[in-house]
Write a protein that holds these residues in place. Structure first.
Motif, PDB file in Angstrom:
ATOM      1  N   PHE A 220       0.833  -1.204   0.000  1.00 15.10           N
ATOM      2  CA  PHE A 220       0.000   0.000   0.000  1.00 15.10           C
ATOM      3  C   PHE A 220       0.870   1.257   0.000  1.00 15.10           C
ATOM      4  O   PHE A 220       0.559   2.240  -0.682  1.00 15.10           O
ATOM      5  CB  PHE A 220      -0.912  -0.008   1.220  1.00 15.10           C
ATOM      6  N   LEU A 221       1.975   1.240   0.759  1.00 15.09           N
ATOM      7  CA  LEU A 221       2.887   2.391   0.763  1.00 15.09           C
ATOM      8  C   LEU A 221       3.467   2.633  -0.630  1.00 15.09           C
ATOM      9  O   LEU A 221       3.609   3.779  -1.062  1.00 15.09           O
ATOM     10  CB  LEU A 221       4.016   2.167   1.774  1.00 15.09           C
ATOM     11  N   CYS A 222       3.801   1.549  -1.326  1.00 14.88           N
ATOM     12  CA  CYS A 222       4.317   1.691  -2.692  1.00 14.88           C
ATOM     13  C   CYS A 222       3.262   2.269  -3.623  1.00 14.88           C
ATOM     14  O   CYS A 222       3.572   3.067  -4.518  1.00 14.88           O
ATOM     15  CB  CYS A 222       4.802   0.336  -3.214  1.00 14.88           C
ATOM     16  N   ARG A 223       2.006   1.870  -3.413  1.00 18.34           N
ATOM     17  CA  ARG A 223       0.928   2.399  -4.259  1.00 18.34           C
ATOM     18  C   ARG A 223       0.734   3.895  -3.996  1.00 18.34           C
ATOM     19  O   ARG A 223       0.562   4.688  -4.929  1.00 18.34           O
ATOM     20  CB  ARG A 223      -0.369   1.642  -3.974  1.00 18.34           C
ATOM     21  N   VAL A 224       0.800   4.284  -2.735  1.00 11.90           N
ATOM     22  CA  VAL A 224       0.699   5.702  -2.399  1.00 11.90           C
ATOM     23  C   VAL A 224       1.848   6.480  -3.030  1.00 11.90           C
ATOM     24  O   VAL A 224       1.662   7.572  -3.573  1.00 11.90           O
ATOM     25  CB  VAL A 224       0.696   5.899  -0.869  1.00 11.90           C
ATOM     26  N   ALA A 225       3.047   5.896  -2.981  1.00 13.59           N
ATOM     27  CA  ALA A 225       4.224   6.565  -3.545  1.00 13.59           C
ATOM     28  C   ALA A 225       4.065   6.770  -5.044  1.00 13.59           C
ATOM     29  O   ALA A 225       4.367   7.858  -5.572  1.00 13.59           O
ATOM     30  CB  ALA A 225       5.482   5.749  -3.242  1.00 13.59           C
ATOM     31  N   ARG A 226       3.599   5.735  -5.758  1.00 16.76           N
ATOM     32  CA  ARG A 226       3.406   5.865  -7.207  1.00 16.76           C
ATOM     33  C   ARG A 226       2.345   6.914  -7.522  1.00 16.76           C
ATOM     34  O   ARG A 226       2.464   7.679  -8.484  1.00 16.76           O
ATOM     35  CB  ARG A 226       3.016   4.517  -7.819  1.00 16.76           C
ATOM     36  N   TYR A 227       1.306   6.918  -6.715  1.00 19.06           N
ATOM     37  CA  TYR A 227       0.233   7.895  -6.926  1.00 19.06           C
ATOM     38  C   TYR A 227       0.744   9.322  -6.749  1.00 19.06           C
ATOM     39  O   TYR A 227       0.520  10.197  -7.588  1.00 19.06           O
ATOM     40  CB  TYR A 227      -0.902   7.611  -5.946  1.00 19.06           C
ATOM     41  N   LEU A 228       1.461   9.571  -5.669  1.00 22.71           N
ATOM     42  CA  LEU A 228       1.949  10.920  -5.386  1.00 22.71           C
ATOM     43  C   LEU A 228       3.000  11.348  -6.407  1.00 22.71           C
ATOM     44  O   LEU A 228       3.075  12.519  -6.782  1.00 22.71           O
ATOM     45  CB  LEU A 228       2.538  10.984  -3.974  1.00 22.71           C
ATOM     46  N   GLY A 235       5.649  18.479  -9.885  1.00 21.00           N
ATOM     47  CA  GLY A 235       6.096  18.216  -8.524  1.00 21.00           C
ATOM     48  C   GLY A 235       6.957  16.970  -8.414  1.00 21.00           C
ATOM     49  O   GLY A 235       7.104  16.211  -9.365  1.00 21.00           O
ATOM     50  N   ARG A 236       7.507  16.797  -7.232  1.00 21.54           N
ATOM     51  CA  ARG A 236       8.321  15.623  -6.958  1.00 21.54           C
ATOM     52  C   ARG A 236       7.988  15.136  -5.559  1.00 21.54           C
ATOM     53  O   ARG A 236       7.901  15.936  -4.617  1.00 21.54           O
ATOM     54  CB  ARG A 236       9.805  15.953  -7.072  1.00 21.54           C
TER      55      ARG A 236
END
Length: 277
Positions: A220-228, A235-236
């Motif tokens: 889930f953290l990886c999915r949030v990272a890809r989304y952001l 942005g970065r």
């Protein structure tokens, strides 16, 4: 090939020597292009980047044209009747291309040094000394082919320096970590540019780990990272903490910043995050 030229067929000797000159200079040109891409990694000046990359490509294209002409004129090298290797008047042309590439990267760095990340700056400050040293040794000892040595040294410098770059990336999400976040803020201050900083925290994230396991929590953290990382082209994203993320966006005005924050809170973006694989 240089020592046993007479034992090797003419066509093979010509082809191998031509390939040597071709790939040595190509490797150096690619490394120059790579450094230019890193210099503009956090900037939007695509026109300047395209111009610099175009100059590198043009220099290499001219060198390739000289290599083709060499097949008929022997201006760089030739294979004599006995199969021996004979240097031409332009045998060091490849070093000229390398020096021009180095100067180009240096000029671009000087004009954009305020935005260069530390590991990129270290490489650009180190490489010219090795390039000039190898060029000087080649002039003093023309019988020693040092092109391969130069490429090996440059690759070693790049490897050592960019191994340190991994220390600024989060191993799980592959985003920049807290150190990279503050390094980018420092670069913005050096350039005198303004930006919007957005900090996000995942509340009650421990419930995900408890209900679905830590493995699902990592996913889930990886999915949030890809989304952001993809939610804003200007942005970065960074993983600021364990369950905290940060976004640095170009300053496009207060109204645009408010719209972006509202979009992050919208149900549309929330459902998009939930549906991503």
């Amino acid at each position: 090939l240089l020592a046993h030229g007479g034992l090797i067929p003419y066509a093979l000797s010509l082809a191998v020597n031509t390939a040597y000159f071709f790939f040595i200079v190509m490797a150096c040109s690619l490394m120059a292009a790579y450094l230019l891409l890193l210099l503009f990694e956090y900037r939007e000046r695509r026109t300047a980047l395209s111009g610099a990359l175009g100059a590198v490509a043009a220099l290499y294209a001219l060198y390739v044209a000289a290599l083709v002409a060499n097949l008929f004129t022997g201006c760089i090298f030739r294979i004599d009747e006995g199969g021996g290797y004979v240097r031409g008047p332009l045998v060091n042309l490849g070093y000229g291309v390398l020096i021009l590439d180095t100067l180009l990267v240096g000029v671009v760095y000087l004009r954009n040094r305020s935005s260069a990340m530390p590991h990129v700056a270290r490489v650009i400050k180190t490489l010219p000394f090795f390039v000039l040293l190898v060029f000087f040794l080649q002039i003093k000892s023309p019988s020693m082919p040092l092109g391969g040595l130069l490429t090996a040294v440059v690759n070693l410098i790049l490897f050592i320096n960019f191994q340190n770059q991994k220390l600024s990336h989060d191993a799980l999400t592959q985003l920049g970590n807290r150190a990279a976040f503050f390094a980018e803020l420092a670069a913005l201050l050096r350039r005198g540019e303004s930006a919007h900083v957005v900090l996000l925290s995942l509340k009650h994230f421990e419930q995900v780990n408890r209900a679905f396991s830590h493995r699902c929590g990592d996913a889930f953290l990886c999915r949030v990272a890809r989304y952001l990382d993809g939610v804003s082209q200007q942005g970065r994203a960074y993983r600021y903490g364990n369950v905290e993320f940060a976004l640095i966006r170009e300053d496009a005005g207060g109204e645009e910043a408010c719209r972006f924050m509202q979009s992050l809170r919208s149900e549309e973006h929330t459902s998009e995050l939930q549906s991503r694989p």
